[in-house]
Design an enzyme around this catalytic site. Structure first.
Site, short mmCIF file in Angstrom:
data_model
loop_
_atom_site.label_atom_id
_atom_site.label_comp_id
_atom_site.label_asym_id
_atom_site.label_seq_id
_atom_site.Cartn_x
_atom_site.Cartn_y
_atom_site.Cartn_z
N SER A 114 0.80 -1.22 0.00
CA SER A 114 0.00 0.00 0.00
C SER A 114 0.83 1.27 0.00
CB SER A 114 -0.94 0.01 1.22
OG SER A 114 -1.88 -1.02 1.12
N GLU A 238 -9.64 7.06 26.07
CA GLU A 238 -10.69 6.04 25.98
C GLU A 238 -10.28 4.72 26.62
OE1 GLU A 238 -13.77 4.35 22.53
OE2 GLU A 238 -11.92 5.41 21.96
N ASP A 303 -18.15 5.85 17.83
CA ASP A 303 -17.29 6.13 16.67
C ASP A 303 -18.11 6.42 15.43
OD1 ASP A 303 -14.81 5.60 18.04
OD2 ASP A 303 -15.28 3.46 17.89
#
Length: 522
Positions: A114, A238, A303
């Protein structure tokens, strides 16, 4: 008599086949149905006119690992989720009028990754496996070889031209695909300074997170990757057990916010939803320490989806009268395949296509060039004996030579290898359709590999007709730059969408005719 028995047997087999077909549509049994569909498609093709406008806006949608097989399987799964047989369903990308194929190899490797591919389609130059934003004169891991070999992305050139720019991804924002839009590095894995090699530190190379903040001013940055932005002694907001990954003690979020007006940083859905695009010029949203959650397990209360992030980005970027460049990546299509779990990959692909559809609703094809493509494929296949409407993630109606069933979806290699003592386990539809099921693979590997074959390019909008035939992957960046009149094509002399001369020839003739008729009538 024997012929008669054979005729009856064939009829019985056909009857059984039809009974096992999930969906048989009455209209498809008649020639008129297919002839009408063919005529409609021909009429559409005959009326396609090239859009010769300059692209005010450019959106590049990148499905990481989204080979043609993945597109087909996602299309069928989308239709089956809607209660249809699936094969006749269309994805949004399927409706784009222009199509080409892209050769994905890296300069030094037949099977691409990638990073090298992102350098090609974002910067216009093919590169080596594992390197970002540099030419192939930079070997992977050789920091000192990056100097003098940097290449600038279309995002960078768009920003220099006064446009707003953004990146949206379901991976970490420092990952290979978005990374090529702003970073120059000999190794895609140098996410934070703690990841740098001794040679890289000695030669002054910077990590990708640092470059995200300092190389170019990006208006919208949405995805994962909090971990690489914070020092080691800083706790994640979180997950209390997760700390930052930086050795230099820097808080790169604070650095990014410096000297910016109307700028916001968010890390959860509520904060994200509270952002008013009309009052925001800069937005960074990092929703996980590393990659975002798979769509199949995402909590919509904590999210945002890829579609929601894409919508917010477009609404912020489109406030710039000079236009924008936006890169949107469905990055976890790739990760689902690597894990050998097709259901995750295909669910990601369907959400990716939903984001494409929402972008279409928010933009004008007259002035916005939209491209959908993949960086590479995977060794993922779909096939076997299956009636119309057979669940694409289900099992074949046939039995293999080992007297066991098999799934339509499978992998040539990967963690789904299940041959033990010369045999493989049987499988049924309940097992195969499970969220954690790994399709069987032929060769054992801890991670399934990329494919080598060409991938598709879908395009619509200004100059999208330039996508045709089989092209090298770096051609994508050149079309984007040319359509938007960005370097090295500043003198492209394309029509501005708002200019009267840019009206389509057929419409212009109609307007002239109406004007003459009006004058003669008066």
């Amino acid at each position: 008599m024997a012929g008669k028995r054979m005729y009856v047997l064939c009829g019985l087999l056909i009857f059984i086949s039809i009974q096992r077909t999930v969906s048989v549509y009455e209209e498809e049994l008649h020639a008129s149905y297919w002839n009408n569909k063919g005529k409609q498609a021909l009429h559409t093709a005959l009326n396609i006119q090239p859009n010769l406008h300059q692209a005010k806006n450019t959106i590049l949608f990148l499905g990481d690992g989204m080979g043609v097989t993945t597109v087909t399987a996602a299309r069928i799964l989308k239709g089956q989720k809607a209660g249809r047989s699936g094969e006749e369903t269309s994805l949004v990308m399927d409706t784009f009028p222009h199509l080409a194929l892209s050769k994905t190899y890296n300069v030094d490797q037949q099977m691409p990754d990638s990073a090298g591919t992102a350098t090609a389609y974002l910067c216009g130059v093919k590169a080596n496996y594992g390197t970002l934003g540099v030419t192939a004169a930079t070997p992977r891991y050789n920091c000192s070889a990056t100097y003098g070999n940097e290449v600038k992305s279309v995002l960078y050139r768009a920003k220099q031209a006064g446009k707003s720019v953004g990146i949206v991804t379901t991976t970490r924002v420092q990952h290979a695909s978005p990374g090529a839009s702003y970073a120059h590095t000999a190794n895609r894995g140098w996410y934070a300074d703690s990841d740098l090699s001794p040679e890289a530190v000695a030669n002054g190379c910077r990590d990708i997170a640092y470059q995200l903040v300092h190389n170019i001013e990006i208006n919208v940055i949405l995805g994962g990757g909090r971990e690489y932005m914070f020092p080691r002694d800083m706790q994640d907001p979180e997950y209390p057990s997760v700390k930052g990954d930086r050795n230099d003690g820097q808080n790169l979020i604070v650095e990014w916010l410096k000297n910016k007006k109307k700028a916001k940083y968010v890390w959860n859905k509520k904060q994200f939803d509270d952002v008013n695009p009309a009052k925001t010029d800069f937005l960074m949203g990092l929703f996980e320490p590393k990659d975002c959650r798979y769509e199949i397990e995402r909590n919509p209360l904590s999210d945002p989806s890829l579609t929601e992030m894409t919508e917010k980005a477009i609404k912020i970027l489109s406030r710039n009268p000079k236009g924008y460049f936006l890169f949107v990546e469905g990055g976890r299509i790739d990760h689902g395949h690597h894990a050998g779990r097709a259901i995750r990959s295909l669910t990601e692909a369907i959400e990716f296509d939903r984001a494409i559809g929402r972008a279409a609703e928010l933009t004008n094809e007259l002035d916005t060039l939209t491209i959908v493509t993949a960086d590479h494929s995977h060794v993922f296949s779909i096939g076997g004996h299956s009636a119309r409407g057979n669940p694409i993630l289900g099992v074949s109606r046939g039995i293999a030579d080992d007297k066991k069933r098999f799934t339509l979806a499978g992998y040539a290699n990967g963690p789904g290898y299940q041959f033990f003592n010369g045999t493989r386990p049987d499988v049924n539809e309940t097992i195969a359709m499970g969220k954690e099921y790994r399709q069987q693979a032929t060769v054992p590997l801890d991670s399934e590999t990329h494919g080598i074959e060409d991938v598709a390019i879908y395009a619509k909008g200004p100059m999208s007709h330039l996508f045709h035939g089989v092209q090298e992957q770096n051609y994508i960046a050149h079309v984007m730059a040319y359509a938007a009149c960005l370097p090295p094509y500043e003198d492209c002399k394309l029509n501005h969408p708002n200019h009267a001369a840019s009206v389509y020839p057929s419409l212009l003739l109609l307007l002239i005719g109406l004007t003459i008729f009006s004058v003669s009538s008066s």
